[in-house]
Design a protein around this motif. Sequence first.
Motif, PDB file in Angstrom:
ATOM      1  N   THR A 173      21.310  63.733  70.138  1.00 10.72           N
ATOM      2  CA  THR A 173      19.866  63.933  70.288  1.00 10.72           C
ATOM      3  C   THR A 173      19.260  64.525  69.019  1.00 10.72           C
ATOM      4  N   LEU A 174      19.925  65.533  68.446  1.00  7.19           N
ATOM      5  CA  LEU A 174      19.414  66.163  67.222  1.00  7.19           C
ATOM      6  C   LEU A 174      19.446  65.191  66.039  1.00  7.19           C
ATOM      7  N   VAL A 175      20.496  64.386  65.964  1.00  5.03           N
ATOM      8  CA  VAL A 175      20.581  63.412  64.869  1.00  5.03           C
ATOM      9  C   VAL A 175      19.458  62.388  64.972  1.00  5.03           C
ATOM     10  N   TYR A 176      19.190  61.909  66.180  1.00  4.74           N
ATOM     11  CA  TYR A 176      18.122  60.932  66.329  1.00  4.74           C
ATOM     12  C   TYR A 176      16.760  61.544  66.002  1.00  4.74           C
ATOM     13  N   LEU A 177      16.538  62.779  66.440  1.00  6.52           N
ATOM     14  CA  LEU A 177      15.276  63.439  66.100  1.00  6.52           C
ATOM     15  C   LEU A 177      15.140  63.606  64.595  1.00  6.52           C
ATOM     16  N   GLN A 178      16.258  63.856  63.914  1.00 10.01           N
ATOM     17  CA  GLN A 178      16.212  63.979  62.458  1.00 10.01           C
ATOM     18  C   GLN A 178      15.832  62.656  61.801  1.00 10.01           C
ATOM     19  N   THR A 179      16.316  61.523  62.359  1.00 13.65           N
ATOM     20  CA  THR A 179      15.939  60.224  61.806  1.00 13.65           C
ATOM     21  C   THR A 179      14.460  59.920  62.016  1.00 13.65           C
ATOM     22  N   ARG A 180      13.839  60.559  63.000  1.00 14.35           N
ATOM     23  CA  ARG A 180      12.418  60.362  63.265  1.00 14.35           C
ATOM     24  C   ARG A 180      11.561  61.396  62.542  1.00 14.35           C
ATOM     25  N   ASN A 181      12.207  62.149  61.631  1.00 13.56           N
ATOM     26  CA  ASN A 181      11.503  63.160  60.820  1.00 13.56           C
ATOM     27  C   ASN A 181      10.847  64.235  61.690  1.00 13.56           C
ATOM     28  N   VAL A 182      11.517  64.579  62.791  1.00 14.29           N
ATOM     29  CA  VAL A 182      11.028  65.640  63.658  1.00 14.29           C
ATOM     30  C   VAL A 182      11.528  66.974  63.121  1.00 14.29           C
TER      31      VAL A 182
ATOM     32  N   ASN B 243      18.067  52.467  64.077  1.00 16.41           N
ATOM     33  CA  ASN B 243      18.548  53.856  64.007  1.00 16.41           C
ATOM     34  C   ASN B 243      18.900  54.387  65.396  1.00 16.41           C
ATOM     35  N   PHE B 244      17.996  54.101  66.343  1.00 16.08           N
ATOM     36  CA  PHE B 244      18.272  54.528  67.712  1.00 16.08           C
ATOM     37  C   PHE B 244      19.528  53.851  68.257  1.00 16.08           C
ATOM     38  N   SER B 245      19.680  52.559  67.969  1.00 14.16           N
ATOM     39  CA  SER B 245      20.848  51.822  68.449  1.00 14.16           C
ATOM     40  C   SER B 245      22.128  52.373  67.847  1.00 14.16           C
ATOM     41  N   LEU B 246      22.082  52.704  66.547  1.00 12.90           N
ATOM     42  CA  LEU B 246      23.267  53.253  65.894  1.00 12.90           C
ATOM     43  C   LEU B 246      23.677  54.579  66.530  1.00 12.90           C
ATOM     44  N   VAL B 247      22.711  55.466  66.757  1.00 15.42           N
ATOM     45  CA  VAL B 247      23.017  56.757  67.376  1.00 15.42           C
ATOM     46  C   VAL B 247      23.531  56.553  68.798  1.00 15.42           C
ATOM     47  N   ALA B 248      22.899  55.635  69.553  1.00 17.37           N
ATOM     48  CA  ALA B 248      23.314  55.387  70.932  1.00 17.37           C
ATOM     49  C   ALA B 248      24.722  54.808  70.998  1.00 17.37           C
ATOM     50  N   VAL B 249      25.021  53.892  70.071  1.00 16.78           N
ATOM     51  CA  VAL B 249      26.354  53.280  70.068  1.00 16.78           C
ATOM     52  C   VAL B 249      27.420  54.303  69.687  1.00 16.78           C
ATOM     53  N   ILE B 250      27.117  55.151  68.704  1.00 13.82           N
ATOM     54  CA  ILE B 250      28.082  56.190  68.324  1.00 13.82           C
ATOM     55  C   ILE B 250      28.312  57.161  69.481  1.00 13.82           C
TER      56      ILE B 250
ATOM     57  N   GLN C 291      34.429  67.993  79.502  1.00 10.71           N
ATOM     58  CA  GLN C 291      33.025  68.141  79.896  1.00 10.71           C
ATOM     59  C   GLN C 291      32.213  68.851  78.815  1.00 10.71           C
ATOM     60  N   ILE C 292      32.796  69.885  78.212  1.00 11.83           N
ATOM     61  CA  ILE C 292      32.100  70.573  77.122  1.00 11.83           C
ATOM     62  C   ILE C 292      31.914  69.639  75.936  1.00 11.83           C
ATOM     63  N   SER C 293      32.917  68.806  75.659  1.00  8.00           N
ATOM     64  CA  SER C 293      32.819  67.849  74.547  1.00  8.00           C
ATOM     65  C   SER C 293      31.718  66.825  74.807  1.00  8.00           C
ATOM     66  N   ARG C 294      31.582  66.383  76.047  1.00  8.06           N
ATOM     67  CA  ARG C 294      30.514  65.423  76.369  1.00  8.06           C
ATOM     68  C   ARG C 294      29.134  66.050  76.164  1.00  8.06           C
ATOM     69  N   ILE C 295      28.969  67.271  76.634  1.00  3.68           N
ATOM     70  CA  ILE C 295      27.675  67.947  76.460  1.00  3.68           C
ATOM     71  C   ILE C 295      27.361  68.125  74.986  1.00  3.68           C
ATOM     72  N   ALA C 296      28.355  68.543  74.196  1.00  5.37           N
ATOM     73  CA  ALA C 296      28.150  68.731  72.762  1.00  5.37           C
ATOM     74  C   ALA C 296      27.803  67.412  72.082  1.00  5.37           C
ATOM     75  N   ALA C 297      28.459  66.317  72.486  1.00 11.15           N
ATOM     76  CA  ALA C 297      28.177  65.012  71.894  1.00 11.15           C
ATOM     77  C   ALA C 297      26.749  64.571  72.172  1.00 11.15           C
ATOM     78  N   VAL C 298      26.285  64.765  73.404  1.00 10.89           N
ATOM     79  CA  VAL C 298      24.908  64.378  73.752  1.00 10.89           C
ATOM     80  C   VAL C 298      23.901  65.209  72.962  1.00 10.89           C
ATOM     81  N   LEU C 299      24.131  66.509  72.850  1.00 10.01           N
ATOM     82  CA  LEU C 299      23.206  67.369  72.101  1.00 10.01           C
ATOM     83  C   LEU C 299      23.171  66.991  70.624  1.00 10.01           C
ATOM     84  N   ILE C 300      24.341  66.760  70.028  1.00  9.03           N
ATOM     85  CA  ILE C 300      24.380  66.387  68.605  1.00  9.03           C
ATOM     86  C   ILE C 300      23.690  65.051  68.376  1.00  9.03           C
TER      87      ILE C 300
END
Length: 365
Positions: A153-162, A99-106, A142-151
């Motif tokens: 991060t939230l997606v990965y936290l969701q996969t960890r049931n946070v 799951n982490f690898s999938l989010v990181a690769v995307i 630059q705004i798109s990069r920041i938004a991508a990193v934040l999204i």
Amino acid sequence: MDEAPAEVTDLFFNRGWLIPMLVVLGLTLLVHFIISRFYKRVYPRVEKTHLVWDSAILKALILPLKVFVWILGLTFSVQLLAYHFEQESLNELFAPFRNFSLVAVILWFTLRFIKNMEIEHSRERRKAKKRYDKTTVRAICQISRIAAVLIATLVYLQTRNVNLSAVLAFGGAGGLVVGLAAKDLLGNFFGGLMIYLDRPFSVGDWICSPDREIEGTVENIGWRLTRIRTFDKRPIYVPNGLFSTISVVNPSRMSNRRIKTRIGVRYSDADKMEPITRDIEQMLLDNPDIDTNKFLMVRFDDFGPSSLNFVIYCFTKTTNWGEYMRQQQEVFLKAIEIIEKHGAECAFPTTTLHIPDGLEVKSHE
């Protein structure tokens, strides 16, 4: 001596974990080969199209996709070993890792795509010789990069049931504390954001501030600092928050340059003032470098201590400083030529001494 080879054969071929693992690795290698061949065949065709996004997507996708294929192949191979040797604790690590690898690769693909879009867009604009705002393109990326990193991060936290609500609430409280502790840093950040949104200047513009000793060419607009190169080639690093409190003049966006000067002629040439001003004004109207659609005048406007002064006021069509100086010089020289043509002379400071009657001036020898 024959027992050792028999044990090796029993280890590698009589147990059911080796062949499946080799099959998985073989399939991984095959998929990797297919992806590479597909890219080599398709990319030259995509490059011939006039679209920007298709080649950007393909170049951004190829490397992350290969990496993810190998991540899947290796993790499944190791998982087969774990099942065979009954290491159930290891199996619990593979799903979160994938799951982490999938989010990181995307995320990796998204950042590469944004970078490729920025490069391709700039190249297409230069190729078509179209003007584009580098500052806006850079800000959007630059705004798109920041938004991508934040999204991501939230997606990965969701996969960890946070619990995302708790994370966002904590982030809000933490943001308040950080904001109070680093208000200057945040002020510069939002100052840079306002520069990107309002666009009072862009990279490459010549700007100056009447409030501060700031003048030069904008080289870079960052999130905290703007780098300005002065005309003597020294860099000035200006915090972005400062631009919200000072006035900024952007001469690069002027539509014309102004010629304004005052010329004086002798008082003895007063009768020639009217034809001189008339001929100089006509000279300006006939000059192809002068913008006659803008306000233009040549008027007698002042009785000076030793001269009768008239003002020349007009605008050039060019905004280039070097060309403007040449055209201004041409106007001045033609004005002197017209004055001399009428038999007049430009005045210079003089003093006239009137001696009353009956007063004698004697020289001392």
